[in-house]
Design an enzyme around this catalytic site. Structure first.
Site, PDB file in Angstrom:
ATOM      1  N   ASP A  35       0.868  -1.176   0.000  1.00  0.00           N
ATOM      2  CA  ASP A  35       0.000   0.000   0.000  1.00  0.00           C
ATOM      3  C   ASP A  35       0.908   1.230   0.000  1.00  0.00           C
ATOM      4  O   ASP A  35       2.103   1.132   0.276  1.00  0.00           O
ATOM      5  CB  ASP A  35      -0.909   0.013   1.235  1.00  0.00           C
ATOM      6  CG  ASP A  35      -2.182   0.821   1.011  1.00  0.00           C
ATOM      7  OD1 ASP A  35      -3.284   0.250   1.095  1.00  0.00           O
ATOM      8  OD2 ASP A  35      -2.080   2.036   0.728  1.00  0.00           O
ATOM      9  N   ILE A  36       0.314   2.372  -0.266  1.00  0.00           N
ATOM     10  CA  ILE A  36       1.088   3.614  -0.271  1.00  0.00           C
ATOM     11  C   ILE A  36       1.417   4.067   1.158  1.00  0.00           C
ATOM     12  O   ILE A  36       2.274   4.911   1.381  1.00  0.00           O
ATOM     13  CB  ILE A  36       0.330   4.704  -1.058  1.00  0.00           C
ATOM     14  CG1 ILE A  36       1.249   5.849  -1.450  1.00  0.00           C
ATOM     15  CG2 ILE A  36      -0.902   5.196  -0.311  1.00  0.00           C
ATOM     16  CD1 ILE A  36       0.925   6.471  -2.770  1.00  0.00           C
ATOM     17  N   ARG A  37       0.711   3.485   2.126  1.00  0.00           N
ATOM     18  CA  ARG A  37       0.948   3.811   3.540  1.00  0.00           C
ATOM     19  C   ARG A  37       0.854   2.538   4.365  1.00  0.00           C
ATOM     20  O   ARG A  37       0.319   1.529   3.895  1.00  0.00           O
ATOM     21  CB  ARG A  37      -0.095   4.815   4.037  1.00  0.00           C
ATOM     22  CG  ARG A  37      -1.478   4.232   3.916  1.00  0.00           C
ATOM     23  CD  ARG A  37      -2.588   5.208   4.150  1.00  0.00           C
ATOM     24  NE  ARG A  37      -3.829   4.634   3.630  1.00  0.00           N
ATOM     25  CZ  ARG A  37      -4.659   3.859   4.296  1.00  0.00           C
ATOM     26  NH1 ARG A  37      -4.432   3.589   5.560  1.00  0.00           N
ATOM     27  NH2 ARG A  37      -5.733   3.370   3.754  1.00  0.00           N
ATOM     28  N   TYR A 143     -15.530   8.217 -10.669  1.00  0.00           N
ATOM     29  CA  TYR A 143     -15.278   6.855 -10.192  1.00  0.00           C
ATOM     30  C   TYR A 143     -15.998   5.836 -11.087  1.00  0.00           C
ATOM     31  O   TYR A 143     -15.405   4.856 -11.546  1.00  0.00           O
ATOM     32  CB  TYR A 143     -15.779   6.751  -8.750  1.00  0.00           C
ATOM     33  CG  TYR A 143     -15.661   5.403  -8.101  1.00  0.00           C
ATOM     34  CD1 TYR A 143     -14.430   4.784  -7.953  1.00  0.00           C
ATOM     35  CD2 TYR A 143     -16.800   4.749  -7.608  1.00  0.00           C
ATOM     36  CE1 TYR A 143     -14.328   3.539  -7.327  1.00  0.00           C
ATOM     37  CE2 TYR A 143     -16.704   3.519  -6.979  1.00  0.00           C
ATOM     38  CZ  TYR A 143     -15.465   2.919  -6.846  1.00  0.00           C
ATOM     39  OH  TYR A 143     -15.375   1.703  -6.225  1.00  0.00           O
TER      40      TYR A 143
HETATM   41  N1  SER Z   1     -18.736   2.083  -1.820  1.00  0.00           N
HETATM   42  C1  SER Z   1     -18.382   2.682  -3.075  1.00  0.00           C
HETATM   43  C2  SER Z   1     -18.587   4.130  -3.048  1.00  0.00           C
HETATM   44  O1  SER Z   1     -19.504   4.555  -2.383  1.00  0.00           O
HETATM   45  C3  SER Z   1     -19.179   2.076  -4.194  1.00  0.00           C
HETATM   46  O2  SER Z   1     -18.363   1.224  -4.926  1.00  0.00           O
HETATM   47  O3  SER Z   1     -17.894   4.848  -3.696  1.00  0.00           O
END
Ligand code: SER
Length: 319
Positions: A35-37, A143
């Site tokens: 991980d990065i941390r 995302y």
């Molecule tokens: N739990 C995530 C989010 O709320 C959904 O993939 O971004």
């Protein structure tokens, strides 16, 4: 197992519990956490750990060679709410890391990949209830766009280069061991902490915002099962719908009230409400159930009692 497992993003909410589970199954020294941390003590102490930036291709290669890694779980990602605040950074992290791993497999350096997708791949034009495996997908978050794009690339690498990449569209994952990092579904975890500490919670989602959710143990079981299934059973090479429970903040608050009588909830929806509104309320996961035998164990009642117990103990340990 021939070759070790590498978890990238091992200190996150899912990565932590996944690493511990895989160490239990395969042996501590067979599972390299990165991980990065640094993360939870149990994770750091129980087996090999490397500081690794998931976008650093050369360093990933170095670690894969050093530990003779054959399987990678790429859990590092910027989640929905955080990604809206740093869109380009989120895009770079979520996409670059995936390409680095897909290319390692294409070049024959590793044999198998797990890459998580999300309910965020769906958008406002997707059917909201019992969202099918194959349907309209017009995600409106950074995302979601990155996960939808990633799914296309996973399938492409499978078809074109025979890369054995397996994926699940996780719903909101509920757990108490490691806090989540910047998701829209995080309210369903915060609510437990606030209910126990203050008997009060102000939800950043509206009371009727129904979202697909799952308790962590089910998510880990699905992840292990899809990776252990024979390759021919994995018929979907973009990502599988996966479901367990679905509820609104109001329903969850009612469930908590059964245990904490004076618990009160109020609602102050913020920008995350818009994200929640663009996602499904419930998911049809029959393909995962048929293809590789997925079943869930935790319903709302069991999840709630397990969370109240787990969060309660964690808060006591900290006090
Ligand atoms: N739990 C995530 C989010 O709320 C959904 O993939 O971004």
């Amino acid at each position: 197992m021939a070759g070790r497992i590498l978890i990238i993003g091992a200190c996150g909410q899912i990565g932590t519990e996944l690493t511990l589970k895989l160490r239990e199954i395969h042996g501590n020294d067979q599972v390299v956490a990165s991980d990065i941390r640094e993360g939870a003590e149990e994770l750091m102490q129980s087996g090999p750990f490397e500081i690794l930036n998931a976008t650093d291709e050369a360093h990933i290669k170095e670690i894969v060679e050093k530990y003779k890694v054959k399987e990678v779980y790429l859990m590092a990602a910027m989640l929905s709410a955080t990604a809206e605040k740093a869109p380009m950074k989120a895009w770079d992290l979520n996409m670059d890391s995936l390409f680095h791993i897909l290319n390692l497999a294409k070049d024959g350096k590793i044999d198998k990949i797990f890459w998580p997708s999300s309910i965020a791949v769906f958008g406002p034009s997707t059917p909201k209830d019992d969202t099918p495996q194959t349907t309209i997908m017009e995600p409106t978050t950074v995302y979601g766009i990155s996960k939808q794009t990633g799914e296309r690339w996973c399938e492409y690498y499978f078809r074109k280069f025979g890369v054995d990449v397996r994926s699940i569209r996780y719903p909101g994952i509920i757990s108490y061991k490691t806090l989540p990092g910047g998701g829209t579904t995080d309210y369903a975890i915060e609510i437990f902490h606030e209910a126990i500490k203050n008997s009060q919670y102000t939800s950043f989602l509206a009371k009727d915002a129904a979202l697909p959710m799952m308790y962590m143990d089910d998510a880990i079981k699905a992840t292990v099962d899809i990776m252990e299934a024979p390759a021919e059973k994995i018929k979907v090479r973009s990502s599988y719908n996966l479901a367990a429970i679905s509820f609104t903040p109001e329903i969850l608050a009612e469930e908590i009230k059964k245990h904490i009588k004076d618990f009160e909830i109020s609602y102050e929806p913020d920008f995350r409400q818009n994200i929640a509104e663009s996602w499904p309320s419930s998911i049809d996961d029959s393909s995962a159930r048929e293809d590789w035998g997925w079943t869930h164990d935790f319903d709302l009642d069991r999840m709630t009692t397990t969370m109240l117990d787990g969060v309660g103990k964690t808060l006591k340990e900290k006090a």
